[in-house]
Design a protein around this motif. Sequence first.
Motif, short mmCIF file in Angstrom:
data_model
loop_
_atom_site.label_atom_id
_atom_site.label_comp_id
_atom_site.label_asym_id
_atom_site.label_seq_id
_atom_site.Cartn_x
_atom_site.Cartn_y
_atom_site.Cartn_z
N ARG A 222 -7.17 -8.83 -3.16
CA ARG A 222 -6.62 -9.73 -4.17
C ARG A 222 -5.21 -10.17 -3.78
NH1 ARG A 222 -10.11 -12.43 -5.85
NH2 ARG A 222 -8.61 -13.25 -7.34
N THR A 223 -4.48 -9.31 -3.08
CA THR A 223 -3.16 -9.70 -2.59
C THR A 223 -3.30 -10.81 -1.55
OG1 THR A 223 -2.27 -7.50 -2.99
CG2 THR A 223 -1.06 -8.88 -1.45
N ASP A 227 -3.43 -13.12 -5.69
CA ASP A 227 -3.54 -12.64 -7.07
C ASP A 227 -2.86 -11.28 -7.17
OD1 ASP A 227 -4.16 -11.98 -9.65
OD2 ASP A 227 -6.32 -12.26 -9.46
N THR A 228 -1.54 -11.28 -7.12
CA THR A 228 -0.81 -10.02 -7.11
C THR A 228 -0.90 -9.30 -8.46
OG1 THR A 228 1.21 -11.28 -7.59
CG2 THR A 228 0.79 -10.70 -5.29
N GLY A 229 -1.12 -10.05 -9.53
CA GLY A 229 -1.25 -9.41 -10.84
C GLY A 229 -2.45 -8.49 -10.89
N GLU A 230 -3.62 -8.97 -10.45
CA GLU A 230 -4.80 -8.10 -10.44
C GLU A 230 -4.62 -6.99 -9.41
OE1 GLU A 230 -9.68 -7.97 -10.07
OE2 GLU A 230 -8.63 -9.80 -9.45
N ILE A 232 -1.93 -5.40 -8.58
CA ILE A 232 -1.12 -4.33 -9.17
C ILE A 232 -1.91 -3.57 -10.22
CG2 ILE A 232 0.89 -3.92 -10.66
CD1 ILE A 232 2.29 -6.18 -9.08
N ALA A 233 -2.72 -4.27 -11.01
CA ALA A 233 -3.54 -3.60 -12.02
C ALA A 233 -4.55 -2.65 -11.36
CB ALA A 233 -4.26 -4.63 -12.88
N ARG A 252 0.65 -1.31 -4.08
CA ARG A 252 1.29 -1.81 -5.29
C ARG A 252 2.69 -2.34 -4.97
NH1 ARG A 252 4.49 -0.09 -9.65
NH2 ARG A 252 3.70 -0.77 -11.68
N ALA A 256 4.10 -6.19 -5.41
CA ALA A 256 5.30 -6.47 -6.20
C ALA A 256 6.34 -7.22 -5.38
CB ALA A 256 5.89 -5.16 -6.73
N GLN A 259 5.61 -10.81 -5.15
CA GLN A 259 5.96 -11.48 -6.41
C GLN A 259 7.45 -11.73 -6.54
OE1 GLN A 259 4.58 -8.93 -9.57
NE2 GLN A 259 2.67 -10.06 -9.82
N ASP A 261 9.46 -9.12 -7.11
CA ASP A 261 9.93 -8.02 -7.94
C ASP A 261 10.47 -6.93 -7.01
OD1 ASP A 261 10.39 -5.90 -9.63
OD2 ASP A 261 8.38 -5.86 -10.50
#
Length: 545
Positions: A222-223, A227-230, A232-233, A252, A256, A259, A261
């Motif tokens: 996903r990275t 899709d970094t949000g999924e 990380i989830a 993770r 981040a 993103q 972060d």
Amino acid sequence: MTTAADGPEALFAAGISAHGNGDYAVAARCFTGVLEAIPGFPAALANRALALWLLGALDDAERDASAACAAMPGLAEGWMVAGAIRIERGDSAGAIAAYSEAVKLRQGFAPAQAGLAAAYLAHADNAAAARHAALALMLDRDCNHARFTLGSAVSALGQTETAIGLFTQVLAAEPRHAGALLNRGNALVGLDRIEEGEADLRAALAIDPDLREALASLAVLRTIRGDTGEAIALCDRAIGLDPDFAIAQWNRGVAALLQGDFATGFEAYEWRKRHPLYGPHFDRLPAPVWTGDSLAGRHLLVRAEQGLGDTIMFARFLPRLIAEARRVTLACHATLFPLFAGLGVGLCRLDEPAPAGVDCAIDQMSLPHVLRLTPETIPAAAGYLAAPAAAVERFADLAPPAGTRLFGLVWAGNPGHNNDRRRSLPAGALAPLIASEGVRFVALQLGARQGEYDVPSMAGALDDFGATAGILHHLDGLVTVDTSIAHLAGAMGKPCHVLLSASCDWRWLLGRSDTPWYSSIRLHRQQTLGDWSGPIGSVLAALHG
């Protein structure tokens, strides 16, 4: 229901039957009944150990397996279950020893060879794992355990297509083999067959929602897709199952950082020191770890790590440290010494002992975490390195005539890099750029691929990074893939066009053509993994715009 009144023989047979039906709790009770009637009976101990292992009761299983081996050293099954338990405990060397005993006792027994193969796989000796798994399959072509291990071993050895075929055979026999789906999914992703790989990883999780390795692998995928949000989830789910799962913690952090972060990302980046791939490269620092407290009156050792480009990129923090500490020494590769000589930092080789009097030390890529870096506080984005004066003079004749623009060109990075297949260009990809009018090129490519294009090469003059900087000083700019020279150009404030894979390194963030790390760098990104036509066209437009 068989009871103690039926006698130990009946209980033993019932235990074997229950095990065959997958009812391991009943099997364990039956073998306990046998042992109550015949204390220390080795076969009952070995079989109860196997049932307890499958139930996850490792301490009790290990106790029984050890007792079985002690009571009857010639019982191959006792050594086999001991080996299986040791694999699960992370004792791969002990597992190899146990399975080796089983193989000595029963050389023609396929499960013993398959177990030894699995032990070697856990020990990261993939060649030995492949040999013993192949032997097990010669003894029993239906040994799916051996076929799975063989696929895993050859995948690690780079034989990806063969591995995919083996995992497909495993799944034909056992459609719900989550491990085979996981490993085939990873192999497919490695070949950039992203959709197929994702389907396999999600199928593995449908079978076993708590398969932490599948969660971590799907997070990587996903990275890659941005899709970094999924991602990380997914990592959070894996970490919830095992907070010490370094791969998920690391993945993770990478998501981040992509993103932007930095607080979350660089904190998680510390897990690289426990990652199974990267952790073995970290030796103990030769002094107490610096955690950001005052450096006044102290001698700080900064230890470079990972690639040469990383060392250049994070050298931007050295001036601040030099201003605060009594002395700063950078341990790095000697090829960087001429480049860093003017920074006012002490230099030593990575393979040399630390200089005397070091008070504290830090791994270089921990600096952003310790310094609480944010994208807005990155220092010296306009440049912080200059070519050595001697190197500038050495290459003075390289300066092009007025009205002519001369660019450096690099099309491949270090082939040992774990993402090099994606970040380096395929042969011939730069032909449209080289054939364009109005710009001259010189090749700054090193290594086996340096002769791929008919352009003047400076490879013979690239003695060290000081020399490379001397050449860059006289050029109008650089066109390169994501490799160390991109960082050198950015650190010098030299115009630089970087060709980026859709699966790029975390430092380039997502979806932008600029970078807060270097104001002189422009990024040209793939839209589709493996398709370089877009980035090359973008560079062409930039050079002729």
